[in-house]
Design an enzyme around this catalytic site. Structure first.
Site, PDB file in Angstrom:
ATOM      1  N   ASP A  51       0.787  -1.144  -0.064  1.00  0.00           N
ATOM      2  CA  ASP A  51       0.001  -0.015   0.202  1.00  0.00           C
ATOM      3  C   ASP A  51       0.942   1.236  -0.033  1.00  0.00           C
ATOM      4  OD1 ASP A  51       0.874  -0.310   2.588  1.00  0.00           O
ATOM      5  OD2 ASP A  51      -1.041   0.056   3.612  1.00  0.00           O
ATOM      6  N   SER A  52       2.050   0.916  -0.019  1.00  0.00           N
ATOM      7  CA  SER A  52       3.158   2.060  -0.266  1.00  0.00           C
ATOM      8  C   SER A  52       2.944   2.566  -1.909  1.00  0.00           C
ATOM      9  CB  SER A  52       4.488   1.690  -0.215  1.00  0.00           C
ATOM     10  OG  SER A  52       4.818   0.485  -0.944  1.00  0.00           O
ATOM     11  N   ASP A  90      -1.190  -6.057  -0.096  1.00  0.00           N
ATOM     12  CA  ASP A  90      -1.141  -5.655   1.126  1.00  0.00           C
ATOM     13  C   ASP A  90      -2.978  -5.203   1.386  1.00  0.00           C
ATOM     14  OD1 ASP A  90       0.559  -5.019   3.095  1.00  0.00           O
ATOM     15  OD2 ASP A  90       1.436  -3.150   1.839  1.00  0.00           O
ATOM     16  N   LYS A 120      -1.131  -9.415   3.130  1.00  0.00           N
ATOM     17  CA  LYS A 120      -0.275  -9.107   4.142  1.00  0.00           C
ATOM     18  C   LYS A 120      -1.151  -7.997   5.032  1.00  0.00           C
ATOM     19  CE  LYS A 120       3.429  -5.960   3.977  1.00  0.00           C
ATOM     20  NZ  LYS A 120       2.900  -4.634   4.745  1.00  0.00           N
ATOM     21  N   GLU A 122      -1.188  -5.259   8.610  1.00  0.00           N
ATOM     22  CA  GLU A 122      -0.532  -4.820   9.652  1.00  0.00           C
ATOM     23  C   GLU A 122      -1.408  -5.260  10.992  1.00  0.00           C
ATOM     24  OE1 GLU A 122       0.085  -0.783   8.952  1.00  0.00           O
ATOM     25  OE2 GLU A 122       1.125  -1.028   6.949  1.00  0.00           O
ATOM     26  N   GLU A 189       9.205  -3.922  10.759  1.00  0.00           N
ATOM     27  CA  GLU A 189       9.754  -2.707  10.083  1.00  0.00           C
ATOM     28  C   GLU A 189      10.372  -1.904  11.258  1.00  0.00           C
ATOM     29  OE1 GLU A 189       6.763  -0.707   7.401  1.00  0.00           O
ATOM     30  OE2 GLU A 189       8.291   0.833   7.246  1.00  0.00           O
TER      31      GLU A 189
HETATM   32  O1  KIV Z   1       3.558  -1.057   1.840  1.00  0.00           O
HETATM   33  C1  KIV Z   1       4.652  -1.690   1.673  1.00  0.00           C
HETATM   34  O2  KIV Z   1       5.469  -1.291   0.828  1.00  0.00           O
HETATM   35  C2  KIV Z   1       5.220  -2.125   2.881  1.00  0.00           C
HETATM   36  C3  KIV Z   1       6.769  -2.444   2.969  1.00  0.00           C
HETATM   37  C4  KIV Z   1       7.424  -1.240   3.417  1.00  0.00           C
HETATM   38  C5  KIV Z   1       7.077  -3.521   3.973  1.00  0.00           C
HETATM   39  O3  KIV Z   1       4.418  -2.473   3.747  1.00  0.00           O
END
Ligand code: KIV
Length: 271
Positions: A51-52, A90, A120, A122, A189
């Site tokens: 989600d970056s 994510d 993934k 969080e 992280e």
């Molecule tokens: O969204 C992302 O790129 C991440 C990484 C920083 C692990 O969660």
């Protein structure tokens, strides 16, 4: 050559074997077909549709605005470009925090509409009930603890996490809880290297670090940071493997100059 370089498709089982055989796991983000295809052919073990994308693709200052639809779009593009790597997506902010049923519904949508390999999420013990529901539905889950960008408004800073005993204790117990819930791996992280190494030794599933030192079982970076496309982000943990910002800028300037001067196209570049 690595032990698992001959593997045709990287599954969660392959990743757990890598840890038990001491082979480090490589992981990088991607958000589109073309880059995912290059990264996969280079031999990356895991491609994260992070989600970056909110920061590096959409230009937002946090990951919070990312929607489920936007994550599904990016994941569809990436999956089309990948044959060997494990593709993990994510779950965006707002797609799982409101309860187990919503979490399961979002998870099923991502898996059904993208063809990705896993998800993934969080969070630590707080999200274990939702993670269990998703795993029970047959969907592999990677955890993510330490610095959790979706919780930026709770902490107010992207500084180092778990650098006091109370937070370190919580990190250790979150990692255990995620392993017991059935996660196949955990991203940790921006925590002290000694702590990440201790956690990696204490669980049987791979710990993938970002800003978490060399004792993790693998490493992940954001593609735009590592390739030097995004030059505005320079944390201590980042190693830049290219300066694509400069390469692209020079190419674009040369193209503009050639168009303006009439040098492009020449007689071999026209019909
Ligand atoms: O969204 C992302 O790129 C991440 C990484 C920083 C692990 O969660």
């Amino acid at each position: 050559m690595s032990v698992h370089s001959e593997i045709k498709k990287v599954t969660t089982k392959v990743l757990i074997n890598m840890k038990s055989q001491g082979e480090k796991i490589s992981m990088l983000t991607a958000y589109d077909f073309s880059m995912a295809s290059i990264i996969d052919k280079a031999g990356m073990d895991i491609i994260l549709v992070g989600d970056s994308a909110s920061n590096v693709m959409a230009g937002n200052t946090t990951t919070l605005p990312m929607t489920l639809e936007q994550m599904i779009y990016h994941a569809q593009c990436v999956v089309r470009g990948v044959k060997r790597a494990h593709v993990v997506v994510d779950m965006p902010f707002g797609s799982y925090q409101s309860g187990e049923a919503d979490a399961l519904h979002s998870a099923i949508r991502i898996m059904k509409e993208t063809g990705a390999d896993s998800l993934k999420i969080e969070g630590g013990v707080e999200v274990v009930p939702s993670i269990k529901k998703i795993i029970d539905a047959g969907i592999p889950v990677m955890g993510h603890i330490g610095l959790m960008p979706q919780s930026i408004n709770k902490y107010g800073t992207y500084a180092l996490r778990a650098n006091n005993e109370e937070e370190a204790r919580k990190l250790r117990s979150d990692a255990k809880a995620l392993e017991e819930a059935g996660c196949y791996a955990i991203v940790i992280e921006k925590v002290p290297a000694v702590l990440a190494a201790e956690v990696a030794k204490s669980v049987s599933i791979p710990i993938i670090g970002i800003g978490a030192g060399s004792g993790a079982d693998g490493q992940v970076l954001v593609m735009h940071d590592m390739l030097g496309i995004n030059m505005d982000f320079s944390p201590k943990f980042l190693r830049r493997y290219a300066n694509l910002n400069q390469v692209i800028s020079e190419a674009v300037v040369n193209y503009i100059n050639d168009v303006k001067s009439g040098d492009f196209p020449n007689e071999n570049e026209q019909y």
